[in-house]
Scaffold this motif. Structure first.
Motif, PDB file in Angstrom:
ATOM      1  N   ILE A 171       0.821  -1.223   0.000  1.00 39.98           N
ATOM      2  CA  ILE A 171       0.000   0.000   0.000  1.00 39.98           C
ATOM      3  C   ILE A 171       0.851   1.267   0.000  1.00 39.98           C
ATOM      4  CG2 ILE A 171      -2.018  -1.040   1.115  1.00 39.98           C
ATOM      5  CD1 ILE A 171      -0.990   0.128   3.765  1.00 39.98           C
ATOM      6  N   TYR A 172       2.168   1.090  -0.049  1.00 44.35           N
ATOM      7  CA  TYR A 172       3.075   2.242   0.000  1.00 44.35           C
ATOM      8  C   TYR A 172       2.769   3.246  -1.111  1.00 44.35           C
ATOM      9  CZ  TYR A 172       7.508   4.811   0.529  1.00 44.35           C
ATOM     10  OH  TYR A 172       8.462   5.786   0.726  1.00 44.35           O
ATOM     11  N   ASP A 173       2.642   2.765  -2.338  1.00 43.43           N
ATOM     12  CA  ASP A 173       2.450   3.664  -3.486  1.00 43.43           C
ATOM     13  C   ASP A 173       1.057   4.270  -3.532  1.00 43.43           C
ATOM     14  OD1 ASP A 173       5.040   3.265  -4.324  1.00 43.43           O
ATOM     15  OD2 ASP A 173       4.522   1.564  -5.611  1.00 43.43           O
ATOM     16  N   THR A 174       0.149   3.797  -2.680  1.00 43.63           N
ATOM     17  CA  THR A 174      -1.179   4.404  -2.569  1.00 43.63           C
ATOM     18  C   THR A 174      -1.200   5.474  -1.483  1.00 43.63           C
ATOM     19  OG1 THR A 174      -2.234   2.360  -3.291  1.00 43.63           O
ATOM     20  CG2 THR A 174      -3.614   3.956  -2.114  1.00 43.63           C
ATOM     21  N   LEU A 175      -0.632   5.158  -0.323  1.00 52.05           N
ATOM     22  CA  LEU A 175      -0.710   6.065   0.817  1.00 52.05           C
ATOM     23  C   LEU A 175       0.308   7.196   0.760  1.00 52.05           C
ATOM     24  CD1 LEU A 175      -1.830   6.834   3.598  1.00 52.05           C
ATOM     25  CD2 LEU A 175      -0.152   5.257   4.606  1.00 52.05           C
ATOM     26  N   VAL A 176       1.540   6.895   0.447  1.00 54.25           N
ATOM     27  CA  VAL A 176       2.592   7.909   0.574  1.00 54.25           C
ATOM     28  C   VAL A 176       2.378   9.098  -0.365  1.00 54.25           C
ATOM     29  CG1 VAL A 176       5.081   8.337   0.394  1.00 54.25           C
ATOM     30  CG2 VAL A 176       4.244   6.268   1.541  1.00 54.25           C
ATOM     31  N   PRO A 177       1.988   8.906  -1.633  1.00 49.06           N
ATOM     32  CA  PRO A 177       1.699  10.088  -2.453  1.00 49.06           C
ATOM     33  C   PRO A 177       0.598  10.972  -1.868  1.00 49.06           C
ATOM     34  CG  PRO A 177       1.986   8.171  -3.851  1.00 49.06           C
ATOM     35  CD  PRO A 177       1.941   7.665  -2.446  1.00 49.06           C
ATOM     36  N   ARG A 178      -0.393  10.373  -1.228  1.00 43.04           N
ATOM     37  CA  ARG A 178      -1.437  11.176  -0.573  1.00 43.04           C
ATOM     38  C   ARG A 178      -0.846  11.986   0.579  1.00 43.04           C
ATOM     39  NH1 ARG A 178      -6.581   7.699   0.990  1.00 43.04           N
ATOM     40  NH2 ARG A 178      -7.295   9.802   1.548  1.00 43.04           N
TER      41      ARG A 178
END
Length: 522
Positions: free
Chosen positions: A320-327
């Motif tokens: 889920i890193y690439d989903t949460l961190v950009p947010r």
């Protein structure tokens, strides 16, 4: 913190009003004579909001410590004989005075520390809450009746007042930390000598004036029951060294604790240490990401990163890193930075220039270690260069190394990927401090594992909330380099009392424990 972070303005453009005039008006309303903050050649106190000089406070000389502790010791000899419920009445009156002064004292906290108005008033509410807790506690200071192996004997434990308590507080919670200690110490039968941070003497003077009104209403409290020492660090050192101070509660850096603890140990005094925190959160694959984003944002950016419980390390599962961190990066870029009294500004100033420099040194070290820094730049507001406003920094790190291992009292969040829960828990525990921690997960097994004996090694371990924002009902404090002290709720009161085990023989015989025989021919 709200979900609509992207809609908030980037910074404040308001023209600063005279913070000094506002501070002086509040001080007078709270009962502090202005001559106490207008001492010629006194210690300068500046507002982090604008850099304005709020006042100059006379520092007490080192010799004042001895005189103040003399009076506190005399107060102890009288106060320990006052029944605990009667002592609780003083704390009840203190809570009433704080309720009446909540708005004004909260505003003064904002001016001197730079907290938002809601946080300033929230800190005073925390003082009121601990007073309420302590009043109830004054009728519940209980020991145990214990089973004894000897017939017609009774064994029990009793708790008695300990002695003079010294409180050394830090700038980031300039009044609440005093109240955590003072409210409990008073009901436990102990006088309190307070040495506040030299960065926040005005809120200390105001709080002391409020306490004096409670003492006056109480009527027969001994002189020296609540004392205030305004001085530099040497004043705190003298308080630590005084053999009549039975307990020192010190809040500050781990370095400060390393200096204080050996001195107290050398004279067998009690140390209640609340030191550094390098707090982490884990975001598991099942986490509610909207909830996690809000929890992370407040914990990492609130109070401009200047809480001991601030979130400083974030471990995000690789799925889920690439989903949460950009947010999170977008939230960091859009959050309002500026005078926290202005609507829309969620991040206020750093306390001073030294804090800004420490932040930049940590970010430089992160870049040198391969980290990608988002934010971290200085934000110019209407206050200009006189105040230190920094955009919170989110730093994507390749490994758990370098500055990640050390606390920087600034809004820096280091983010790393993880693969397994075992790995994330190991990273959570792989720092010197052990204050607070959290996990965001909807998986019951992961949640229970995190709070178990094989999970987080911190004094605070939360599930689906961030590591900051503790309530007074629970014991507050941490392990390892955080110092091991506990303040506020639960059974923290025991630190302020001494325990005695009593055995009472109401028989005509004298049996010894463990079957020992010692028969004399009489």
């Amino acid at each position: 913190m709200t979900a609509s972070l992207a809609s908030l303005p980037a910074s404040s453009s308001a023209t600063p009003s005279s913070v000094t005039a506002q501070a002086h008006a509040l001080l007078q309303a709270l009962g502090v004579p202005l001559d106490q903050v207008q001492a010629e050649g006194g210690w300068p106190v500046r507002s982090p909001l604008t850099g304005e000089l709020l006042g100059q406070v006379a520092l007490q000389p080192a010799s004042a410590v001895t005189a103040v502790v003399d009076q506190a010791q005399r107060a102890f000899l009288a106060w320990r004989e006052v029944p605990a419920p009667r002592r609780g009445e003083l704390v009840r009156l203190l809570g009433e005075e704080l309720r009446a002064a909540k708005t004004q004292l909260g505003q003064l906290v904002t001016l001197e520390v730079g907290k938002s108005p809601s946080e300033g008033e929230g800190e005073v509410q925390e003082m009121i809450d601990i007073c309420d807790f302590a009043v109830g506690l004054s009728r519940q200071l209980h020991g145990l009746t214990l089973a004894t192996e000897r017939a017609q004997h009774r064994m029990m434990e009793t708790w008695h007042p300990l002695g003079v308590c010294g409180v050394i507080s830090a700038f980031n919670f300039p009044v609440a930390v005093w109240s955590w200690n003072a409210a409990l110490a008073l009901v436990c039968g102990d006088p309190v000598v307070w040495k506040p941070s030299e960065k926040t003497p005005l809120t200390a003077l105001a709080t002391h004036a409020i306490a004096q009104r409670a003492l006056a209403r109480f009527g027969d409290a001994p002189e020296g029951l609540l004392s205030l020492l305004i001085g530099e660090r040497d004043t705190g050192a003298d308080l630590v060294d005084d053999p009549r101070v039975a307990l020192v509660s010190a809040t500050g850096s781990t370095a400060m604790g390393r200096a204080v603890a050996p001195k107290l140990a050398a004279r067998f005094a009690r140390a209640l240490l609340e030191l550094g925190g390098n707090n982490a959160a884990i975001v598991a694959p099942s986490a509610d990401l909207d909830l996690a984003l809000r929890g992370i944002a407040f914990a990492a950016m609130g109070t401009a990163g200047q809480r001991c419980t601030t979130l400083r390390r974030l471990f995000v599962h690789e799925s889920i890193y690439d989903t949460l961190v950009p947010r999170l990066v977008r939230a960091y870029a859009s959050v309002g930075v500026g005078d926290p009294r202005e609507p829309g500004n969620l991040v206020g100033p750093l306390i001073d220039e030294a804090a800004w420099q420490a932040m930049q040194q940590a970010l430089d070290a992160a870049r040198a270690a391969g980290g990608t820094v988002h934010g971290g730049e200085r934000v110019l507001t209407a206050a200009g260069a006189a105040a230190c406003y920094a955009r919170p920094a989110l730093v994507e790190m390749p490994t758990h190394t370098g500055p990640v291992l050390h606390e920087t009292f600034a809004p820096i969040l280091y983010v790393l990927r993880y693969q397994t829960l075992d790995e994330a828990i190991a990273l959570n525990n792989a720092v010197g401090a052990g204050l607070s921690s959290s996990i965001f997960t909807l998986n019951l097994r992961e949640a229970e594992r995190f709070v178990s004996a094989t999970g987080s090694d911190c004094g605070i371990a939360n599930v689906n909330i961030g590591p900051s924002g503790a309530e007074i009902g629970g014991a507050f404090g941490g392990e390892k380099e955080t110092g091991g002290g506990r303040e506020a709720g639960s059974d923290s009161w025991k630190a302020y009392m001494r325990r005695a085990t009593n055995t009472i023989n109401y028989s005509t015989e004298l049996p010894l424990a463990q079957g020992v025989k010692f028969d004399l021919d009489a």
